[in-house]
Design a protein around this motif. Structure first.
Motif, mmCIF file in Angstrom:
data_model
loop_
_atom_site.group_PDB
_atom_site.id
_atom_site.type_symbol
_atom_site.label_atom_id
_atom_site.label_comp_id
_atom_site.label_asym_id
_atom_site.label_seq_id
_atom_site.Cartn_x
_atom_site.Cartn_y
_atom_site.Cartn_z
ATOM 1 N N ARG A 59 1.075 -1.220 -0.027
ATOM 2 C CA ARG A 59 0.128 0.076 0.127
ATOM 3 C C ARG A 59 0.785 1.292 -0.096
ATOM 4 N N ALA A 60 1.933 1.309 0.652
ATOM 5 C CA ALA A 60 2.952 2.401 0.692
ATOM 6 C C ALA A 60 3.609 2.626 -0.687
ATOM 7 N N LEU A 61 3.753 1.614 -1.330
ATOM 8 C CA LEU A 61 4.412 1.663 -2.904
ATOM 9 C C LEU A 61 3.303 2.206 -3.729
ATOM 10 N N SER A 62 2.146 2.162 -3.439
ATOM 11 C CA SER A 62 1.148 2.112 -4.559
ATOM 12 C C SER A 62 0.154 3.040 -3.928
ATOM 13 N N ALA A 63 0.521 4.256 -3.492
ATOM 14 C CA ALA A 63 -0.366 4.918 -2.532
ATOM 15 C C ALA A 63 -1.467 5.739 -3.508
ATOM 16 N N HIS A 64 -1.234 5.743 -4.980
ATOM 17 C CA HIS A 64 -2.224 6.297 -5.774
ATOM 18 C C HIS A 64 -3.264 4.902 -6.402
ATOM 19 N N TRP A 65 -3.020 3.921 -5.956
ATOM 20 C CA TRP A 65 -3.859 2.764 -6.711
ATOM 21 C C TRP A 65 -5.040 2.729 -5.862
ATOM 22 N N PRO A 66 -6.245 2.493 -6.434
ATOM 23 C CA PRO A 66 -7.630 2.103 -5.737
ATOM 24 C C PRO A 66 -7.225 1.032 -4.827
ATOM 25 N N TRP A 67 -8.044 0.943 -3.902
ATOM 26 C CA TRP A 67 -7.887 -0.038 -2.978
ATOM 27 C C TRP A 67 -8.098 -1.432 -3.459
ATOM 28 N N GLN A 68 -8.872 -1.574 -4.590
ATOM 29 C CA GLN A 68 -9.254 -2.844 -5.313
ATOM 30 C C GLN A 68 -7.980 -3.435 -5.865
ATOM 31 N N SER A 69 -7.228 -2.504 -6.394
ATOM 32 C CA SER A 69 -6.060 -2.759 -7.098
ATOM 33 C C SER A 69 -4.777 -3.404 -5.954
ATOM 34 N N VAL A 70 -4.721 -2.916 -4.908
ATOM 35 C CA VAL A 70 -3.951 -3.608 -3.953
ATOM 36 C C VAL A 70 -4.342 -4.993 -3.591
ATOM 37 N N MET A 71 -5.699 -5.173 -3.367
ATOM 38 C CA MET A 71 -6.134 -6.618 -3.022
ATOM 39 C C MET A 71 -5.809 -7.420 -4.202
ATOM 40 N N TRP A 72 -6.050 -6.854 -5.420
ATOM 41 C CA TRP A 72 -5.681 -7.959 -6.620
ATOM 42 C C TRP A 72 -4.166 -8.391 -6.583
ATOM 43 N N ALA A 73 -3.351 -7.411 -6.241
ATOM 44 C CA ALA A 73 -1.990 -7.619 -6.280
ATOM 45 C C ALA A 73 -1.432 -8.342 -5.227
ATOM 46 N N VAL A 74 -2.044 -8.190 -3.885
ATOM 47 C CA VAL A 74 -1.747 -9.174 -2.783
ATOM 48 C C VAL A 74 -2.111 -10.624 -3.350
ATOM 49 N N SER A 75 -3.399 -10.680 -3.959
ATOM 50 C CA SER A 75 -3.535 -12.096 -4.326
ATOM 51 C C SER A 75 -2.721 -12.581 -5.282
ATOM 52 N N ALA A 76 -2.288 -11.870 -6.335
ATOM 53 C CA ALA A 76 -1.313 -12.522 -7.103
ATOM 54 C C ALA A 76 0.013 -12.977 -6.608
ATOM 55 N N ILE A 77 0.223 -12.078 -5.570
ATOM 56 C CA ILE A 77 1.688 -12.393 -4.645
ATOM 57 C C ILE A 77 1.377 -13.906 -3.985
ATOM 58 N N ALA A 78 0.398 -14.106 -3.511
ATOM 59 C CA ALA A 78 -0.159 -15.193 -2.840
ATOM 60 C C ALA A 78 -0.275 -16.441 -3.751
ATOM 61 N N ALA A 79 -0.756 -16.269 -4.874
ATOM 62 C CA ALA A 79 -0.774 -17.268 -5.939
ATOM 63 C C ALA A 79 0.516 -17.779 -6.422
ATOM 64 N N ALA A 80 1.459 -16.723 -6.539
ATOM 65 C CA ALA A 80 2.789 -16.799 -6.742
ATOM 66 C C ALA A 80 3.615 -17.800 -5.947
ATOM 67 N N GLY A 81 3.310 -17.579 -4.685
ATOM 68 C CA GLY A 81 3.845 -18.325 -3.771
ATOM 69 C C GLY A 81 3.499 -19.898 -3.757
ATOM 70 N N GLY A 82 2.246 -20.066 -4.038
ATOM 71 C CA GLY A 82 1.823 -21.358 -4.006
ATOM 72 C C GLY A 82 2.544 -22.038 -5.257
ATOM 73 N N VAL A 83 2.496 -21.391 -6.463
ATOM 74 C CA VAL A 83 3.310 -22.083 -7.576
ATOM 75 C C VAL A 83 4.687 -22.379 -7.165
ATOM 76 N N LEU A 84 5.361 -21.104 -6.579
ATOM 77 C CA LEU A 84 6.643 -21.372 -6.316
ATOM 78 C C LEU A 84 7.096 -22.680 -5.227
ATOM 79 N N MET A 85 6.138 -22.825 -4.112
ATOM 80 C CA MET A 85 6.286 -24.038 -3.433
ATOM 81 C C MET A 85 6.190 -25.233 -4.394
ATOM 82 N N TYR A 86 5.003 -25.347 -5.146
ATOM 83 C CA TYR A 86 5.029 -26.471 -5.956
ATOM 84 C C TYR A 86 6.074 -26.706 -6.880
#
Length: 395
Positions: free
Chosen positions: A160-187
């Motif tokens: 959120r600090a890095l994307s202060a001008h993003w809509p809050w929805q974009s922050v949520m989607w970015a977090v989801s992308a990070i979490a999904a990438a973590g699952g792929v990395l583990m697998y």
């Protein structure tokens, strides 16, 4: 490989970094809503106490998920890395779906509960995967893994600090992308260990050990005191910081304070070999309790002292967590370790729900200088419970 990371099987060097990064990415789902709460409150006209209610929904989902996964022995019946992947994708989907809502508070609450449920297939399963590879020296590895949970919890604030001008929805989607990438990395990078431990089906009678076995009771109640403080503090961090810094700097400072807990976990894990888990946990629990008590003085202290106080608190408040898990595993009956750990964690997270709701709501009516010292009740009771193990320090 350092001695603290010794193991019985030939472990590829990529394994621990991959597990830590995957854990960090997956657990970023935990506080995603908290990082965008000011925007959500503005757009949806939510009350200030909503941050506590939505955080409690995640905690409740995690409790339910932990019990279901343990009762069905999911991580034993299926490949743990597959479980981790599917839960990371499902949790990311629930988190992303929240960004599509429009003032549907009940649906948002349900999605946060579901996110917590799938986190039960990320955090504990990641621990199990690590235990399969690091059959010795798990204490140091566990410190890094809990540290990854801490950084993951702080990550949405950093994003959120890095994307202060993003809509809050974009922050949520970015977090989801990070979490999904973590699952792929583990697998992709962490195969199932040839020595993966198998857990017996959960035994309800093991619950009695928490009350009847003096050593288990000491470590469990120490952990319960820790959980009274931990998540309530994390929820209040942005509010505390906002008393001294402008709104534009709150997210970055919150990331720094919560993320500082990584050092408490990692360094604590390294000190265990010399001082024992009980002493390491007690020192950090006492330090965080002292930070609670000193709050009335330090909230208005010079900015450098205010910042130092919060950073020390952020380090100490969670640094004892991996040591409580270690102590409980060491003291539990050998044939019921998994069941005891499951029950202790579920009770601890139930306590966190009560403390989050209490402090988040009280913060709307009472000044922080009066409120924060009451967080010290948990560390005080936890230290009293730990006294037995301090007289008989764990190795």
């Amino acid at each position: 490989m350092p001695r603290a990371m010794s193991y019985d099987i030939d472990v590829p060097k990529r394994i621990l970094p991959a597990i830590v990064l995957s854990q960090l990415a997956g657990t970023s789902l935990w506080f995603a809503i908290n990082a965008v709460m000011p925007d959500l409150q503005r757009d949806w006209q939510l009350p200030a106490a909503a941050v506590g209610t939505l955080t409690s929904a995640v905690q409740a989902g995690f409790i339910g998920g932990t019990l279901v996964f343990a009762l069905l022995t999911i991580a034993d019946r299926f490949s743990p890395r597959q479980v981790f992947l599917l839960c990371a994708l499902a949790g990311a989907g629930c988190n992303a779906a929240a960004a599509l809502l429009d003032r549907q508070v009940d649906v948002l609450f349900a999605l946060r509960f579901a996110t917590g449920f799938f986190l039960a297939g990320i955090y504990p399963v990641g621990m199990k995967i690590a235990a399969g590879w690091y059959t010795r020296g798990l204490g140091a590895a566990l410190g890094l893994l809990v540290g990854a949970l801490v950084v993951g919890t702080a990550a949405p604030h950093g994003l959120r600090a890095l994307s202060a001008h993003w809509p809050w929805q974009s922050v949520m989607w970015a977090v989801s992308a990070i979490a999904a990438a973590g699952g792929v990395l583990m697998y992709a990078l962490v195969p199932d260990s040839p020595s993966m431990p198998r857990a017996a089906r959960i035994r309800p009678q093991a619950l009695t050990a928490i009350w009847t076995d003096r050593k288990v009771r000491a470590s469990a109640f120490g952990y319960f005191g820790h959980m009274w403080e931990l998540y309530a503090f994390w929820v209040l961090v942005p509010l505390i910081i906002a008393t001294r810094l402008p709104a534009a700097q709150v997210s970055a400072a919150s990331f720094a304070v919560i993320g500082a807990g990584f050092f408490g976990c990692a360094v604590g894990g390294l000190l265990v070999r010399r001082f024992g888990s009980a002493r390491v946990a007690a020192v950090q629990l006492a330090a965080s309790g002292l930070c609670c008590v000193l709050a009335p003085l330090l909230l208005d202290a010079p900015l450098w002292l205010f910042a130092a106080w919060l950073l020390v608190w952020g380090i100490a408040v969670v640094g004892d967590s991996p040591q409580f898990s270690t102590l409980t595993a060491q003291n539990a009956p050998r044939d019921a370790v998994g069941s005891v750990l499951t029950f202790v964690n579920c009770i601890g997270f139930a306590i966190s729900i009560a403390s989050i709701e209490l402090f988040a709501r009280a913060a709307q009516h009472w000044p922080l200088a009066m409120l924060l010292p009451w967080l010290a009740v948990g560390p005080a009771l936890g230290l009293r419970a730990l006294a037995l193990l301090l007289r008989r320090p764990s190795t």
